[in-house]
Structure formats: C-alpha cells, structure tokens
Design a protein around this motif. Structure first.
Motif, PDB file in Angstrom:
ATOM      1  N   HIS B  15     -23.101 -31.011  16.087  1.00 17.30           N
ATOM      2  CA  HIS B  15     -22.725 -32.050  15.146  1.00 17.30           C
ATOM      3  C   HIS B  15     -21.261 -32.455  15.277  1.00 17.30           C
ATOM      4  CE1 HIS B  15     -26.595 -31.560  13.296  1.00 17.30           C
ATOM      5  NE2 HIS B  15     -26.385 -30.273  13.197  1.00 17.30           N
ATOM      6  N   GLU B  59     -16.119 -32.063   9.202  1.00 16.54           N
ATOM      7  CA  GLU B  59     -17.006 -31.178   9.966  1.00 16.54           C
ATOM      8  C   GLU B  59     -17.001 -29.746   9.433  1.00 16.54           C
ATOM      9  OE1 GLU B  59     -19.146 -31.626  12.584  1.00 16.54           O
ATOM     10  OE2 GLU B  59     -18.872 -33.767  12.241  1.00 16.54           O
ATOM     11  N   ARG B 126     -21.043 -31.845  -0.242  1.00 17.85           N
ATOM     12  CA  ARG B 126     -20.775 -31.923   1.198  1.00 17.85           C
ATOM     13  C   ARG B 126     -19.830 -30.826   1.689  1.00 17.85           C
ATOM     14  NH1 ARG B 126     -22.039 -37.017  -0.208  1.00 17.85           N
ATOM     15  NH2 ARG B 126     -23.005 -38.395   1.314  1.00 17.85           N
ATOM     16  N   GLU B 131     -23.249 -33.144   5.524  1.00 18.57           N
ATOM     17  CA  GLU B 131     -23.887 -34.398   5.127  1.00 18.57           C
ATOM     18  C   GLU B 131     -25.310 -34.130   4.634  1.00 18.57           C
ATOM     19  OE1 GLU B 131     -23.184 -37.939   5.054  1.00 18.57           O
ATOM     20  OE2 GLU B 131     -21.288 -36.930   4.750  1.00 18.57           O
ATOM     21  N   PRO B 132     -25.770 -34.906   3.666  1.00 18.74           N
ATOM     22  CA  PRO B 132     -27.126 -34.669   3.160  1.00 18.74           C
ATOM     23  C   PRO B 132     -28.190 -34.976   4.205  1.00 18.74           C
ATOM     24  CG  PRO B 132     -26.180 -36.673   2.210  1.00 18.74           C
ATOM     25  CD  PRO B 132     -25.086 -35.999   2.975  1.00 18.74           C
ATOM     26  N   ALA B 134     -31.872 -36.264   5.774  1.00 16.06           N
ATOM     27  CA  ALA B 134     -32.579 -37.550   5.620  1.00 16.06           C
ATOM     28  C   ALA B 134     -33.472 -37.542   4.381  1.00 16.06           C
ATOM     29  CB  ALA B 134     -33.395 -37.838   6.878  1.00 16.06           C
ATOM     30  N   PHE B 135     -34.154 -36.422   4.124  1.00 15.92           N
ATOM     31  CA  PHE B 135     -35.069 -36.428   2.976  1.00 15.92           C
ATOM     32  C   PHE B 135     -34.295 -36.640   1.677  1.00 15.92           C
ATOM     33  CE2 PHE B 135     -34.101 -31.827   2.598  1.00 15.92           C
ATOM     34  CZ  PHE B 135     -34.023 -31.693   1.224  1.00 15.92           C
ATOM     35  N   VAL B 137     -31.584 -38.290   0.975  1.00 11.55           N
ATOM     36  CA  VAL B 137     -31.141 -39.665   0.698  1.00 11.55           C
ATOM     37  C   VAL B 137     -32.310 -40.636   0.677  1.00 11.55           C
ATOM     38  CG1 VAL B 137     -28.895 -39.184   1.736  1.00 11.55           C
ATOM     39  CG2 VAL B 137     -30.648 -40.320   3.111  1.00 11.55           C
ATOM     40  N   PHE B 156     -42.966 -29.656   1.249  1.00  9.78           N
ATOM     41  CA  PHE B 156     -42.007 -28.888   2.038  1.00  9.78           C
ATOM     42  C   PHE B 156     -42.585 -27.513   2.408  1.00  9.78           C
ATOM     43  CE2 PHE B 156     -39.118 -31.933   0.191  1.00  9.78           C
ATOM     44  CZ  PHE B 156     -38.120 -32.071   1.138  1.00  9.78           C
ATOM     45  N   ARG B 201     -29.915 -24.514   4.530  1.00 12.27           N
ATOM     46  CA  ARG B 201     -29.468 -25.697   3.785  1.00 12.27           C
ATOM     47  C   ARG B 201     -30.466 -26.040   2.675  1.00 12.27           C
ATOM     48  NH1 ARG B 201     -30.443 -30.790   7.188  1.00 12.27           N
ATOM     49  NH2 ARG B 201     -32.538 -30.316   6.442  1.00 12.27           N
TER      50      ARG B 201
END
Lengths: 105, 214
Positions: B15, B59, B126, B131-132, B134-135, B137, B156, B201
């Motif tokens: 990342h 980061e 954060r 970063e959040p 995809a699910f 947001v 899930f 996470r």
C-alpha cells in the motif's frame, strides 16, 4: 416536514454489501493527503466540506462514487471560497484529460 | 518480542505510495484531481513536498496500529481500562498519533456484539485502521447495517447467536469508534505480537471475529 438529506441513507433498503476489497489508487492517496493539508492549513473545515456533499442533487449523489463525491465536493467548495477560479480549473482539467498523461504535474 | 517482525495478513508495502498507476488509463476523475493539485501548488496553497510528506504520514495508519493496542489491552488490564476511558491517550502510549477529533473504544462481551458504520459518509478511525475498506464506504453497508445488522454480518460469514445482542454504532466526524473484540479461547500462551496477528481490520469494525489461533 423536513426533507431528508441525500446522505441520510441509514435504514434504507439496499442490495448485497460488496465483499471485495479495492486498493486505493495512487491519485486517491494523493487526494486524501491534499485534502488533509487543506484542513490542517485552515483553508477548509470538515463541516463546510460535508455541506457541499449534502447539497448534491439526489440523482447525482445516487450515482456517485466515494472518491468522486469527495473530489467534486472539494472543488465546489474551493470555487465557492474563491481559492479556485472555475474557468481556470475547467480549462486545466480539460488540458490534462486531453493530453491523457500524468507528466505535467 | 519479535522486534519489527509481524505476521499480519495485510502487507504494508503493497500500500506504500511509491508509484503512479502508469498502467491505468487516465480517468476524468484523476485528471480533475491533477488539475486541482497543480493549481493549488501554483497558487502556493501547498507544495508537492507537503503532499508527499502527508501521504507518508497517512501510511502509518494501518490495521496493525489498532491490533497492537487491542493485543496490549488483552494482556494488560490497566492498559485496557485506559484504552476504554481515553483511546487517543492509549494510542499515544504506543507511539501512535491519532488525528481524529475523538475516538471511543467499545468492548465486545459474551452478551453483546458491537459493529460500526457511518451512515452519512465514511467516518472511520484512519489513524488506527488506515483507509476504510470498500464495503465500509458502500451505500449498501451504510444503508443496511443499522436496519439488519445480523443479516449483514451473516454475509460476512459471521453468525451471531440470537441470544447475543448486536449494537450498531453510527460514527461521525466528531466521534469515531474502535471495537475491541473478545480474546479468543486457547490464546493463553501467546505473546503480544502473536495476539496482534489475530486481530484483523474487520474485527475492529465489528464485521468479523478475531482469527482463531492455529
């Protein structure tokens, strides 16, 4: 009766939650960093940024993406505050899109 | 202690903001951002170096940070109390600079499972999780998490028994949540680093349970 904000979607029916992760693109990371700086420097504050997203037309909001909304909201806010000139911005964006490269910045 | 070694399923280097996405075609969104960035730099609002430095700072926010804190809380009851009463101060104890306005840690118990959503946008801790995903947001998660959390969790692969309550916490820009999962059984002999490796996470968002020890 007060209309609901376009962002107020908690409790609405919706389809399956996407399970696949998506890595942030490089420009998205740059964008978040630049927006953090705009806040740290006091150019914008969170609540006025949120307001620009809340003002988006419902249809636009429904079809928008997470990073797309952030970008559009911030551009609108910076134009509104006079930090950006709308015509200068549009011209620059068109030039970059037409060139199709990332070399100019 | 293992020093710098950690066995996480999330690889930080993947990342790292070290390259442009040169293999991808320039989209209108990226072009618009590049236009914005170039004008902000030309007008002296910010410098390219400042953007680079902020990317490096951002980061540091990764799920490893929350995992370190929770693993410490699992082994140190006094730290756990401090994390529950002042999450930002507990982060600072471990050298983590939390930039959020306020952070609150909520503990899962045998009687109550907790999960986090931000129905209005994407507010997320954060500094502790990066970063959040995809699910988080997605409009589907934002819409449904408060209405049918049990069903969402089943998507899930998490089946919370009916006897266990589910509490859903709605984040906002002024208050963001961290879920402290329950320490899995059979982890009594594990080191703090090994415990941290069990904390994913999604388990800190309440959408997963910690990994079971091997």
């Amino acid at each position: 009766m007060v209309d609901k904000l376009v962002t107020d979607i908690g409790g609405e029916p919706a389809g399956a939650v996407p399970q696949e992760d998506r890595d942030q693109l490089f420009w998205e990371k740059q964008m978040i960093a630049a927006f953090n700086l705009l806040q740290v420097k006091g150019v914008v504050v969170t609540d006025e940024f949120r307001r620009t997203v809340e003002e988006m037309p419902a249809e636009y909001y429904a079809n928008s993406t997470f990073y797309g909304r952030r970008l559009d909201g911030m551009i609108r806010l910076l134009i509104e505050k006079g930090v950006l000139d709308a015509d200068t911005f549009d011209k620059r964006a068109q030039e970059i899109l037409a060139a199709g490269t990332r070399d100019h910045v | 202690m293992n020093g710098d070694e950690h066995n996480h399923d999330h690889d930080h280097d993947d990342h790292a903001p070290t390259r442009e996405d040169d293999d991808l075609e320039l989209t209108e969104g990226e072009a618009r951002f590049l236009a914005l960035k170039s004008l902000l730099i030309e007008q002296g609002v910010m410098t390219a170096d400042e953007i680079r430095a902020r990317m490096e700072f951002n980061e540091r926010g990764s799920p490893h940070q929350a995992a370190r804190m929770i693993a410490r809380a699992w082994v140190d009851p006094a730290y756990k109390e401090r994390m529950l009463s002042d999450t930002k101060a507990a982060a600072a104890e471990l050298g983590i600079e939390a930039t959020e306005a306020a952070l609150v840690t909520i503990e899962n118990t045998p009687k109550r499972h907790n999960m986090v959503v931000c129905t209005l946008c994407s507010c997320y801790p954060r500094s502790l999780l990066g970063e959040p995903p995809a699910f988080y947001v997605s409009k589907a998660y934002r819409s449904r998490a408060v209405r049918e959390p049990r069903k969402v969790l089943r998507e899930f692969g998490v089946d919370i028994p009916d006897a266990v309550d589910i509490a859903v916490h709605d984040s906002n820009a002024d208050l963001r949540y961290v879920i402290m999962p329950m320490r899995p059984a059979g982890t009594e002999g594990l080191s703090e680093d090994d415990l941290a490796a069990l904390i994913t996470r999604d388990s800190v968002v309440g959408c997963a349970l910690p990994v079971e020890p091997a």
